[in-house]
Design a protein around this motif. Structure first.
Motif, PDB file in Angstrom:
ATOM      1  N   THR A 134       0.460  -4.050 -15.531  1.00  0.00           N
ATOM      2  CA  THR A 134       0.172  -4.948 -14.411  1.00  0.00           C
ATOM      3  C   THR A 134      -0.078  -4.166 -13.124  1.00  0.00           C
ATOM      4  OG1 THR A 134       2.513  -5.106 -13.801  1.00  0.00           O
ATOM      5  CG2 THR A 134       1.682  -6.708 -15.423  1.00  0.00           C
ATOM      6  N   TRP A 135      -0.534  -4.895 -12.102  1.00  0.00           N
ATOM      7  CA  TRP A 135      -0.682  -4.286 -10.786  1.00  0.00           C
ATOM      8  C   TRP A 135       0.659  -3.779 -10.290  1.00  0.00           C
ATOM      9  CZ3 TRP A 135       1.622  -5.079  -6.107  1.00  0.00           C
ATOM     10  CH2 TRP A 135       1.045  -4.432  -4.999  1.00  0.00           C
ATOM     11  N   ALA A 136       1.717  -4.534 -10.538  1.00  0.00           N
ATOM     12  CA  ALA A 136       3.049  -4.126 -10.077  1.00  0.00           C
ATOM     13  C   ALA A 136       3.458  -2.797 -10.705  1.00  0.00           C
ATOM     14  CB  ALA A 136       4.071  -5.209 -10.415  1.00  0.00           C
ATOM     15  N   ALA A 137       3.157  -2.609 -11.995  1.00  0.00           N
ATOM     16  CA  ALA A 137       3.491  -1.347 -12.658  1.00  0.00           C
ATOM     17  C   ALA A 137       2.686  -0.195 -12.056  1.00  0.00           C
ATOM     18  CB  ALA A 137       3.220  -1.459 -14.157  1.00  0.00           C
ATOM     19  N   LEU A 138       1.405  -0.436 -11.786  1.00  0.00           N
ATOM     20  CA  LEU A 138       0.584   0.596 -11.159  1.00  0.00           C
ATOM     21  C   LEU A 138       1.076   0.908  -9.748  1.00  0.00           C
ATOM     22  CD1 LEU A 138      -3.055  -0.403 -12.238  1.00  0.00           C
ATOM     23  CD2 LEU A 138      -1.557   1.316 -13.255  1.00  0.00           C
ATOM     24  N   ALA A 139       1.557  -0.107  -9.040  1.00  0.00           N
ATOM     25  CA  ALA A 139       2.065   0.112  -7.687  1.00  0.00           C
ATOM     26  C   ALA A 139       3.288   1.023  -7.704  1.00  0.00           C
ATOM     27  CB  ALA A 139       2.409  -1.233  -7.040  1.00  0.00           C
ATOM     28  N   GLU A 140       4.203   0.804  -8.661  1.00  0.00           N
ATOM     29  CA  GLU A 140       5.380   1.669  -8.768  1.00  0.00           C
ATOM     30  C   GLU A 140       4.957   3.104  -9.061  1.00  0.00           C
ATOM     31  OE1 GLU A 140       8.588   0.831  -8.205  1.00  0.00           O
ATOM     32  OE2 GLU A 140       7.840  -1.154  -7.615  1.00  0.00           O
ATOM     33  N   ALA A 141       3.988   3.262  -9.958  1.00  0.00           N
ATOM     34  CA  ALA A 141       3.505   4.598 -10.294  1.00  0.00           C
ATOM     35  C   ALA A 141       2.816   5.252  -9.105  1.00  0.00           C
ATOM     36  CB  ALA A 141       2.543   4.511 -11.471  1.00  0.00           C
ATOM     37  N   CYS A 142       2.057   4.471  -8.364  1.00  0.00           N
ATOM     38  CA  CYS A 142       1.361   4.984  -7.187  1.00  0.00           C
ATOM     39  C   CYS A 142       2.354   5.578  -6.185  1.00  0.00           C
ATOM     40  CB  CYS A 142       0.558   3.858  -6.543  1.00  0.00           C
ATOM     41  SG  CYS A 142      -0.350   4.333  -5.061  1.00  0.00           S
ATOM     42  N   LEU A 143       3.430   4.869  -5.944  1.00  0.00           N
ATOM     43  CA  LEU A 143       4.447   5.357  -5.001  1.00  0.00           C
ATOM     44  C   LEU A 143       5.077   6.657  -5.492  1.00  0.00           C
ATOM     45  CD1 LEU A 143       6.159   1.947  -4.157  1.00  0.00           C
ATOM     46  CD2 LEU A 143       4.697   3.309  -2.634  1.00  0.00           C
ATOM     47  N   GLY A 169      -9.774   0.454 -21.491  1.00  0.00           N
ATOM     48  CA  GLY A 169      -8.782   1.352 -22.070  1.00  0.00           C
ATOM     49  C   GLY A 169      -7.887   1.948 -21.006  1.00  0.00           C
ATOM     50  N   ASN A 170      -7.005   2.851 -21.453  1.00  0.00           N
ATOM     51  CA  ASN A 170      -6.060   3.465 -20.529  1.00  0.00           C
ATOM     52  C   ASN A 170      -6.769   4.221 -19.419  1.00  0.00           C
ATOM     53  OD1 ASN A 170      -3.209   4.016 -19.929  1.00  0.00           O
ATOM     54  ND2 ASN A 170      -3.742   6.152 -20.336  1.00  0.00           N
ATOM     55  N   GLY A 171      -7.920   4.825 -19.742  1.00  0.00           N
ATOM     56  CA  GLY A 171      -8.642   5.578 -18.729  1.00  0.00           C
ATOM     57  C   GLY A 171      -9.091   4.736 -17.550  1.00  0.00           C
ATOM     58  N   SER A 172      -9.363   3.462 -17.796  1.00  0.00           N
ATOM     59  CA  SER A 172      -9.754   2.580 -16.694  1.00  0.00           C
ATOM     60  C   SER A 172      -8.588   2.363 -15.739  1.00  0.00           C
ATOM     61  CB  SER A 172     -10.235   1.239 -17.245  1.00  0.00           C
ATOM     62  OG  SER A 172     -11.402   1.405 -18.015  1.00  0.00           O
ATOM     63  N   MET A 173      -7.379   2.257 -16.295  1.00  0.00           N
ATOM     64  CA  MET A 173      -6.180   2.098 -15.452  1.00  0.00           C
ATOM     65  C   MET A 173      -5.819   3.414 -14.766  1.00  0.00           C
ATOM     66  SD  MET A 173      -5.502  -1.098 -16.087  1.00  0.00           S
ATOM     67  CE  MET A 173      -3.812  -1.700 -16.044  1.00  0.00           C
ATOM     68  N   VAL A 174      -6.032   4.530 -15.458  1.00  0.00           N
ATOM     69  CA  VAL A 174      -5.810   5.839 -14.845  1.00  0.00           C
ATOM     70  C   VAL A 174      -6.760   6.024 -13.667  1.00  0.00           C
ATOM     71  CG1 VAL A 174      -6.069   8.331 -15.216  1.00  0.00           C
ATOM     72  CG2 VAL A 174      -4.888   6.938 -16.922  1.00  0.00           C
ATOM     73  N   ALA A 175      -8.006   5.575 -13.838  1.00  0.00           N
ATOM     74  CA  ALA A 175      -8.988   5.701 -12.757  1.00  0.00           C
ATOM     75  C   ALA A 175      -8.532   4.941 -11.509  1.00  0.00           C
ATOM     76  CB  ALA A 175     -10.342   5.185 -13.219  1.00  0.00           C
ATOM     77  N   ALA A 176      -7.896   3.797 -11.707  1.00  0.00           N
ATOM     78  CA  ALA A 176      -7.395   3.035 -10.555  1.00  0.00           C
ATOM     79  C   ALA A 176      -6.340   3.835  -9.794  1.00  0.00           C
ATOM     80  CB  ALA A 176      -6.807   1.708 -11.036  1.00  0.00           C
ATOM     81  N   LEU A 177      -5.432   4.484 -10.539  1.00  0.00           N
ATOM     82  CA  LEU A 177      -4.397   5.285  -9.882  1.00  0.00           C
ATOM     83  C   LEU A 177      -4.981   6.540  -9.242  1.00  0.00           C
ATOM     84  CD1 LEU A 177      -1.160   5.144 -12.076  1.00  0.00           C
ATOM     85  CD2 LEU A 177      -1.510   4.287  -9.751  1.00  0.00           C
ATOM     86  N   ASP A 182      -5.491   9.944  -5.056  1.00  0.00           N
ATOM     87  CA  ASP A 182      -6.245  11.200  -4.923  1.00  0.00           C
ATOM     88  C   ASP A 182      -5.604  12.332  -5.719  1.00  0.00           C
ATOM     89  OD1 ASP A 182      -8.334  10.299  -3.258  1.00  0.00           O
ATOM     90  OD2 ASP A 182      -7.046  10.460  -1.486  1.00  0.00           O
ATOM     91  N   VAL A 183      -4.940  11.984  -6.809  1.00  0.00           N
ATOM     92  CA  VAL A 183      -4.294  12.961  -7.688  1.00  0.00           C
ATOM     93  C   VAL A 183      -4.932  12.877  -9.068  1.00  0.00           C
ATOM     94  CG1 VAL A 183      -2.119  13.637  -8.811  1.00  0.00           C
ATOM     95  CG2 VAL A 183      -2.115  12.855  -6.423  1.00  0.00           C
ATOM     96  N   VAL A 184      -5.091  14.020  -9.714  1.00  0.00           N
ATOM     97  CA  VAL A 184      -5.619  14.086 -11.074  1.00  0.00           C
ATOM     98  C   VAL A 184      -4.455  14.344 -12.027  1.00  0.00           C
ATOM     99  CG1 VAL A 184      -7.160  15.289 -12.659  1.00  0.00           C
ATOM    100  CG2 VAL A 184      -7.840  14.951 -10.275  1.00  0.00           C
ATOM    101  N   PRO A 185      -4.264  13.507 -13.059  1.00  0.00           N
ATOM    102  CA  PRO A 185      -3.118  13.685 -13.945  1.00  0.00           C
ATOM    103  C   PRO A 185      -3.334  14.797 -14.967  1.00  0.00           C
ATOM    104  CG  PRO A 185      -4.458  11.899 -14.760  1.00  0.00           C
ATOM    105  CD  PRO A 185      -5.086  12.347 -13.457  1.00  0.00           C
TER     106      PRO A 185
END
Length: 321
Positions: A134-143, A169-177, A182-185
């Motif tokens: 979810t967006w909430a999960a991505l927000a926690e990861a972003c922080l 796929g997962n890459g689409s969600m990774v692209a959002a983060l 501005d970090v590359v995983p």
């Protein structure tokens, strides 16, 4: 069977999505081909970038589709991602999980502490595919990432094949983060070679073969690991993508689907093919002759890769359409 492609290798490393099945639908011929490899005595491994399922869940899915398997035959990007974390973090370190319960369980088995909320003690983020991200999960990861946490992506597949077609796929969600931080995983799964190397070592294979449908992950991972590969057209890869493939994404063999493993190796090799002549005229690939369309595609790839010319003449384009 002695001249079959699978007989030339001491292990076969199968991709799953788009190669063996589309979601809940098995690709025709897959169970019979996997069975043929086992009967020949060739070890098989199932190597998937999908981090949403634990190995035992993958086994249950394969078994339900007519392909019995063992958990030690399954290698997932979740396992590879957690391996990267375990090599870099102290025991008990908190890891923020963006993904399924199966991914969190892998983190726990490695002696790390999976959490779902960002906090002062989070040292890393691991991100894998989940239909419930979810967006909430991505927000926690972003922080957490912005605060300096190590970020490991299990894979960066932009799409995920399903029985309904290609899904995010997962890459689409990774692209959002990536956009948000501005970090590359660090990437654990294909196209990094770790998954294939681990799978090959598990059977002591010196000459394994990768079978996959996606050039930028399956085939690129095989190239990175120095392993021969069979490209199948049952999933993502298209004739156009094959002809335009960069050196790091070029397969060794080409077949319509994984049943090609039981065909003679030399009939599948990408290169000049009997019945077809491909030349370059005015910056266009010109095909002359007659024969199977896949042989034409193999010959077109060979000439395109050698010359850098990828535009097709009318006959070649019509034959591959």
């Amino acid at each position: 069977m002695s001249d079959a492609l699978l007989a030339a290798y001491d292990a076969v490393l199968f991709d799953l999505d788009g190669t063996v099945y589309h979601g809940t639908r098995v690709i025709p011929g897959a169970p019979e081909t996997v069975r043929a490899a086992r009967e020949h005595g060739t070890p098989v491994r199932f190597v998937t970038n999908n981090a949403s399922k634990a190995p035992d869940e993958v086994v249950a899915h394969l078994t339900g589709l007519g392909m019995p398997a063992e958990t030690d035959e399954v290698h997932t990007s979740a396992q590879a991602g957690v391996q990267l974390l375990a090599e870099r973090l102290p025991e008990g370190a908190e890891v923020l999980v963006v993904g399924t319960r199966a991914l969190a369980d892998e983190v726990a088995r490695a002696g790390l502490k999976p959490v779902r909320k960002n906090g002062d003690r989070v040292q890393a983020v691991v991100q894998g595919h989940s239909p419930d991200n979810t967006w909430a999960a991505l927000a926690e990861a972003c922080l957490a990432i912005r605060a300096g946490a190590l970020w490991v992506a299990c894979n960066v597949d932009a799409t995920l094949p399903s029985e309904r077609g290609l899904l995010p796929g997962n890459g689409s969600m990774v692209a959002a983060l990536r956009t948000a931080t501005d970090v590359v995983p660090l990437v654990a799964g294909k196209p990094q070679p770790l998954l294939f190397e681990t799978a090959a070592r598990s059977v002591g294979a010196q000459r394994p073969l990768v079978v996959g449908d996606r050039l930028d992950t399956d085939i690129a991972g095989a190239v990175a690991a120095g392993i021969d590969s069979l490209v199948v057209l049952s999933g993502v890869a298209t004739p156009k993508q094959l002809i335009e493939a960069i050196p790091a994404e070029r397969g060794t063999f080409l077949a319509r689907d994984l049943t090609g493993l039981t065909e003679p190796a030399e009939d599948l090799r990408i290169g000049p093919r009997p019945g077809w002549t491909v030349t370059v005229e005015d910056g266009v690939l010109i095909a002359e002759g007659d024969g199977e369309e896949l042989d034409l595609l193999r010959a077109l790839c060979d000439t395109a890769w050698e010359t850098g010319v990828t535009e097709l003449g009318e006959r070649a384009e019509a034959a591959l359409s």
